[in-house]
Design a protein around this motif. Structure first.
Motif, PDB file in Angstrom:
ATOM      1  N   SER A 340     -14.833  14.732 -22.270  1.00  0.00           N
ATOM      2  CA  SER A 340     -16.206  14.618 -22.761  1.00  0.00           C
ATOM      3  C   SER A 340     -16.298  15.141 -24.190  1.00  0.00           C
ATOM      4  N   THR A 341     -17.222  14.562 -24.955  1.00  0.00           N
ATOM      5  CA  THR A 341     -17.536  15.068 -26.299  1.00  0.00           C
ATOM      6  C   THR A 341     -18.906  15.742 -26.309  1.00  0.00           C
ATOM      7  N   ALA A 372      -7.991  19.718 -27.143  1.00  0.00           N
ATOM      8  CA  ALA A 372      -8.066  19.079 -25.825  1.00  0.00           C
ATOM      9  C   ALA A 372      -7.003  19.708 -24.937  1.00  0.00           C
ATOM     10  N   ASP A 373      -7.150  19.534 -23.588  1.00  0.00           N
ATOM     11  CA  ASP A 373      -6.099  20.039 -22.691  1.00  0.00           C
ATOM     12  C   ASP A 373      -4.950  19.029 -22.647  1.00  0.00           C
ATOM     13  N   GLU A 374      -3.944  19.328 -21.844  1.00  0.00           N
ATOM     14  CA  GLU A 374      -2.725  18.513 -21.834  1.00  0.00           C
ATOM     15  C   GLU A 374      -2.770  17.345 -20.848  1.00  0.00           C
ATOM     16  N   ASP A 379      -1.863  10.884 -27.752  1.00  0.00           N
ATOM     17  CA  ASP A 379      -2.588  10.201 -28.825  1.00  0.00           C
ATOM     18  C   ASP A 379      -4.082  10.148 -28.527  1.00  0.00           C
ATOM     19  N   TYR A 380      -4.392   9.875 -27.250  1.00  0.00           N
ATOM     20  CA  TYR A 380      -5.810   9.857 -26.869  1.00  0.00           C
ATOM     21  C   TYR A 380      -6.423  11.248 -27.006  1.00  0.00           C
ATOM     22  N   LEU A 384      -9.633  12.593 -29.058  1.00  0.00           N
ATOM     23  CA  LEU A 384     -10.709  13.300 -28.368  1.00  0.00           C
ATOM     24  C   LEU A 384     -11.027  14.631 -29.045  1.00  0.00           C
ATOM     25  N   SER A 385      -9.987  15.363 -29.470  1.00  0.00           N
ATOM     26  CA  SER A 385     -10.217  16.648 -30.148  1.00  0.00           C
ATOM     27  C   SER A 385     -10.951  16.435 -31.476  1.00  0.00           C
ATOM     28  N   GLN A 386     -10.625  15.362 -32.181  1.00  0.00           N
ATOM     29  CA  GLN A 386     -11.303  15.036 -33.432  1.00  0.00           C
ATOM     30  C   GLN A 386     -12.775  14.720 -33.175  1.00  0.00           C
ATOM     31  N   LYS A 387     -13.060  13.955 -32.132  1.00  0.00           N
ATOM     32  CA  LYS A 387     -14.446  13.582 -31.822  1.00  0.00           C
ATOM     33  C   LYS A 387     -15.267  14.799 -31.414  1.00  0.00           C
TER      34      LYS A 387
END
Length: 437
Positions: A340-341, A372-374, A379-380, A384-387
């Motif tokens: 989730s973002t 993000a977790d592992e 790549d996804y 997600l961390s960027q978003k």
């Protein structure tokens, strides 16, 4: 007497046709009464044309010294068949038989013309053939009709013999294609009130049931209609199983659609914001109410403002230093649900701390670092961390912080915790702040 018998036959034939039409009308009416219910009326074709040719063998009556070959050539018949359902139907057919002497018989030639209205039973479907084959079929048929016998040799008789016939037969089938089947037929025909012998040379004392002969033929059934399958080959059980599978699939989809994962009162299939923070008011589309469009639900915004006001009132002159140290040491973080973002509800207070600090220290800048977790594709998770970091930036900008004072970094997966621990993974799904002066 013969006219009476023919009249009875006509009445019975009309009654049979009327009964078949009534049954068809009932199926049509059933379909019209409930347009949401699929009737078997339109699931398969019902009409066919049956054409056969073969041999015959008349048994009686014959005058002494007259008989035919075994078998005798030839016989032909053609009919139109209508299946009321996949197990029963009606058939109207006409037949022709040529009778002639065997080489050891006295010479004769005669012809018999027949028309019959018959009931048809699809024994293949009744006996469950469709459970193990879609190629083999079996029909039983039987009924009654009118016959006339014409004698050509040794003496041509102008007054043809007219009789009431009864017919019964069995028809094995082999399906060649969806529109055509090969069939073989064996039928026995009996006559009532046959006065003339088959050879035409004598007359007999009329009995109640005195004429008898057999037909053996091979032919084709040609299926008519716009559906994919004819009633001869329709499987009620398979169709019911397919309908049940379809219903189960639709029910499963309905159950999924009606789920409400974020428990905001709006089912998933209508929810445009499926990860709404628990407890906040949403509109009919499942979107959290945010009248000032600053990215923070109104109910949370008022609660956060109240808590920050209380903190300001009790803070000392070193409050900014304390907040700066907490932020710099990584104690102030924004946390997210899995994949989730949308920040968790309790994380809006952390965003508010940074907002207040940035507004009171106008020369300060901050880097927003997402993690993000592992679980999932690296790549996804990087994306997600960027978003997540961009989402926090949007909320800060909406709260009055100049975008030029904020930088965004997606750091991908945080592998510092045990991947197998759900609680530990919750701690690394975050955005952390780094102050820059």
């Amino acid at each position: 007497m013969k006219k009476t018998l023919l009249g009875v036959f006509a009445v019975l034939a009309m009654a049979g046709v009327s009964n078949a039409q009534d049954m068809a009308d009932q199926e049509t009416t059933s379909l019209n009464e409930d347009q949401n219910t699929t009737s078997s009326y339109d699931e398969y074709n019902k009409w066919s044309i049956d054409i056969n040719a073969g041999v015959n063998k008349p048994s009686r009556p014959f005058a002494p010294g007259y008989y035919t070959s075994t078998p005798d050539f030839f016989h032909a018949d053609a009919g139109v068949r209508y299946m009321i359902n996949d197990r029963a139907g009606l058939k109207l057919d006409a037949g022709f038989d040529n009778f002639s002497d065997d080489e050891n018989s006295l010479p004769f030639k005669s012809r018999l013309y027949r028309i019959s209205l018959q009931g048809v039973a699809n024994a293949g479907n009744i006996l469950g053939f469709r459970e193990w084959t879609n190629t083999l079929g079996l029909l039983f048929h039987g009924g009654m009709g009118y016959s006339t016998l014409s004698v050509q040799e040794p003496v041509e008789i102008d007054d043809n013999d007219q009789m009431l016939n009864f017919i019964a037969g069995i028809t094995p089938q082999i399906k060649l294609a969806e529109r055509v089947a090969l069939n073989a037929d064996l039928s026995v025909i009996g006559h009532i009130r046959q006065d003339q012998t088959f050879d035409g040379t004598g007359r007999q004392r009329a009995a109640d049931f005195d004429g008898f002969y057999v037909n053996a033929t091979i032919g084709l059934s040609i299926y008519l209609g716009g559906n994919d399958v004819h009633a001869d080959w329709y499987s009620r059980e398979k169709n019911m199983a397919n309908d049940l599978d379809s219903i189960n699939s639709r029910l499963a989809k309905l159950e999924t659609d009606l789920q409400d994962d974020d428990r905001d009162g709006v089912p998933n299939y209508l929810d445009r914001e499926p990860n709404t923070i628990s407890g906040v008011t949403v509109d009919t589309k499942g979107v959290a109410v945010d009248k000032n469009q600053n990215g923070i639900p109104d109910e949370l915004e008022s609660a956060i403002d109240a808590r920050f006001t209380k903190m300001e009132a009790t803070s000392t002159s070193s409050g900014n230093d304390i907040i700066e140290k907490l932020i710099g040491d990584g104690y102030v973080n924004v946390y997210f649900q899995f994949n989730s973002t949308q920040p968790e509800v309790y994380s809006y207070e952390a965003i508010n701390y940074l907002t207040k600090y940035m507004n009171e220290n106008t020369d300060a800048k901050a880097e927003l670092i997402g993690f993000a977790d592992e679980i999932g594709n690296p790549d996804y998770n990087q994306m997600l961390s960027q978003k997540r970091a961009q989402k926090v930036q949007e909320i800060l900008v909406a709260s009055g912080v100049d975008a030029s004072r904020l930088t965004v970094t997606g750091s991908g997966e945080d592998s510092t915790v045990d991947k197998a621990s759900a609680a530990a993974r919750q701690l690394v799904r975050r955005v952390t702040f780094k102050l820059i002066k």
